[in-house]
Design a protein around this motif. Structure first.
Motif, PDB file in Angstrom:
ATOM      1  N   UNK A 184       0.844  -1.187   0.000  1.00 35.86           N
ATOM      2  CA  UNK A 184       0.000   0.000   0.000  1.00 35.86           C
ATOM      3  C   UNK A 184       0.888   1.249   0.000  1.00 35.86           C
ATOM      4  N   UNK A 185       0.241   2.382  -0.175  1.00 41.68           N
ATOM      5  CA  UNK A 185       0.967   3.653  -0.223  1.00 41.68           C
ATOM      6  C   UNK A 185       1.593   3.968   1.130  1.00 41.68           C
ATOM      7  N   UNK A 186       2.842   4.370   1.112  1.00 40.85           N
ATOM      8  CA  UNK A 186       3.552   4.719   2.344  1.00 40.85           C
ATOM      9  C   UNK A 186       3.159   6.123   2.795  1.00 40.85           C
ATOM     10  N   UNK A 187       3.052   6.298   4.105  1.00 36.56           N
ATOM     11  CA  UNK A 187       2.816   7.630   4.670  1.00 36.56           C
ATOM     12  C   UNK A 187       4.128   8.267   5.105  1.00 36.56           C
ATOM     13  N   UNK A 188       5.126   7.436   5.376  1.00 38.46           N
ATOM     14  CA  UNK A 188       6.422   7.885   5.866  1.00 38.46           C
ATOM     15  C   UNK A 188       7.517   7.199   5.039  1.00 38.46           C
ATOM     16  N   UNK A 189       8.563   7.919   4.717  1.00 33.69           N
ATOM     17  CA  UNK A 189       9.666   7.300   3.969  1.00 33.69           C
ATOM     18  C   UNK A 189      10.443   6.338   4.873  1.00 33.69           C
ATOM     19  N   UNK A 190      11.101   5.387   4.269  1.00 36.80           N
ATOM     20  CA  UNK A 190      11.907   4.429   5.030  1.00 36.80           C
ATOM     21  C   UNK A 190      12.997   5.136   5.833  1.00 36.80           C
ATOM     22  N   UNK A 191      13.600   6.167   5.254  1.00 35.56           N
ATOM     23  CA  UNK A 191      14.672   6.901   5.930  1.00 35.56           C
ATOM     24  C   UNK A 191      14.146   7.581   7.187  1.00 35.56           C
ATOM     25  N   UNK A 192      12.981   8.247   7.073  1.00 33.91           N
ATOM     26  CA  UNK A 192      12.392   8.912   8.238  1.00 33.91           C
ATOM     27  C   UNK A 192      12.002   7.894   9.306  1.00 33.91           C
ATOM     28  N   UNK A 193      11.445   6.765   8.870  1.00 31.06           N
ATOM     29  CA  UNK A 193      11.062   5.731   9.827  1.00 31.06           C
ATOM     30  C   UNK A 193      12.289   5.225  10.588  1.00 31.06           C
ATOM     31  N   UNK A 194      13.381   4.975   9.879  1.00 33.27           N
ATOM     32  CA  UNK A 194      14.598   4.487  10.528  1.00 33.27           C
ATOM     33  C   UNK A 194      15.179   5.534  11.479  1.00 33.27           C
ATOM     34  N   UNK A 195      15.115   6.806  11.093  1.00 29.31           N
ATOM     35  CA  UNK A 195      15.593   7.876  11.986  1.00 29.31           C
ATOM     36  C   UNK A 195      14.775   7.916  13.267  1.00 29.31           C
ATOM     37  N   UNK A 196      13.466   7.743  13.155  1.00 36.41           N
ATOM     38  CA  UNK A 196      12.599   7.731  14.343  1.00 36.41           C
ATOM     39  C   UNK A 196      12.944   6.525  15.223  1.00 36.41           C
ATOM     40  N   UNK A 197      13.177   5.353  14.616  1.00 35.27           N
ATOM     41  CA  UNK A 197      13.521   4.165  15.402  1.00 35.27           C
ATOM     42  C   UNK A 197      14.837   4.375  16.153  1.00 35.27           C
ATOM     43  N   UNK A 198      15.798   5.022  15.507  1.00 36.80           N
ATOM     44  CA  UNK A 198      17.072   5.322  16.156  1.00 36.80           C
ATOM     45  C   UNK A 198      16.873   6.270  17.327  1.00 36.80           C
ATOM     46  N   UNK A 199      16.041   7.282  17.137  1.00 30.94           N
ATOM     47  CA  UNK A 199      15.765   8.238  18.208  1.00 30.94           C
ATOM     48  C   UNK A 199      15.091   7.545  19.397  1.00 30.94           C
ATOM     49  N   UNK A 200      14.141   6.682  19.124  1.00 25.61           N
ATOM     50  CA  UNK A 200      13.449   5.965  20.198  1.00 25.61           C
ATOM     51  C   UNK A 200      14.436   5.067  20.945  1.00 25.61           C
ATOM     52  N   UNK A 201      15.293   4.386  20.200  1.00 26.91           N
ATOM     53  CA  UNK A 201      16.287   3.497  20.817  1.00 26.91           C
ATOM     54  C   UNK A 201      17.260   4.282  21.692  1.00 26.91           C
TER      55      UNK A 201
END
Length: 168
Positions: free
Chosen positions: A133-150
């Motif tokens: 399906x259509x993405x709402x968030x780019x993979x790069x932004x998603x990975x940056x958010x995961x890094x921030x949460x970690x």
């Protein structure tokens, strides 16, 4: 009774095989529809399509995390302040955290990841992952958010021992 058990197991295997095939073709196989999407019929099956009003909330939550460097609780407070509610309900810290951790917003659908009864994660080779399906968030932004949460997650637990008693 033995024949009934065998038939039941065969039906379960056939059903799982059919669901895996549907998932690999990009169809929605049921369950909780992620916030920001809606199921739309496509023949006898359904696909996920962006629900624009709700998708704006998802994009805003990721934007607040990336640009303002806010955590889940602060994002929930900010969304509630501006009236971006979830079906009339206020956002909570846990629902925002779940939203930020969910890879479905990159357009990736994962099926057959956990055992239904035990909740344990299956081996990765049994998963069905497909961009469906259509993405709402780019993979790069998603990975940056995961890094921030970690980076925000505390990694040391406990403290000093205050008592010599076992259960205190």
């Amino acid at each position: 009774s033995t024949m009934d058990q065998m038939l039941s197991r065969q039906i379960a295997r056939d059903t799982l095989r059919s669901l895996k095939k549907s998932a690999s073709e990009g169809f929605w196989t049921g369950g909780h529809v992620p916030w920001g999407y809606k199921p739309v019929p496509d023949g006898k099956r359904t696909r996920l399509v962006v629900h624009e009003d709700n998708a704006a909330v998802v994009r805003r939550a990721f934007d607040l995390c990336l640009t303002d460097r806010l955590g889940a609780q602060a994002i929930a407070l900010r969304l509630n302040e501006v009236g971006m509610l979830r079906d009339g309900k206020r956002w909570g810290k846990n629902s925002v955290h779940y939203l930020l951790k969910n890879e479905v917003y990159t357009g990736l659908r994962t099926f057959n990841k956990t055992h239904k009864k035990s909740g344990r994660i299956k081996p990765r080779e049994e998963w069905v992952q497909v961009v469906s399906h259509e993405a709402l968030i780019s993979n790069e932004d998603f990975e940056r958010v995961q890094t921030m949460i970690e980076q925000r997650t505390p990694h040391e637990f406990g403290g000093t021992i205050r008592s010599a008693f076992v259960f205190s």
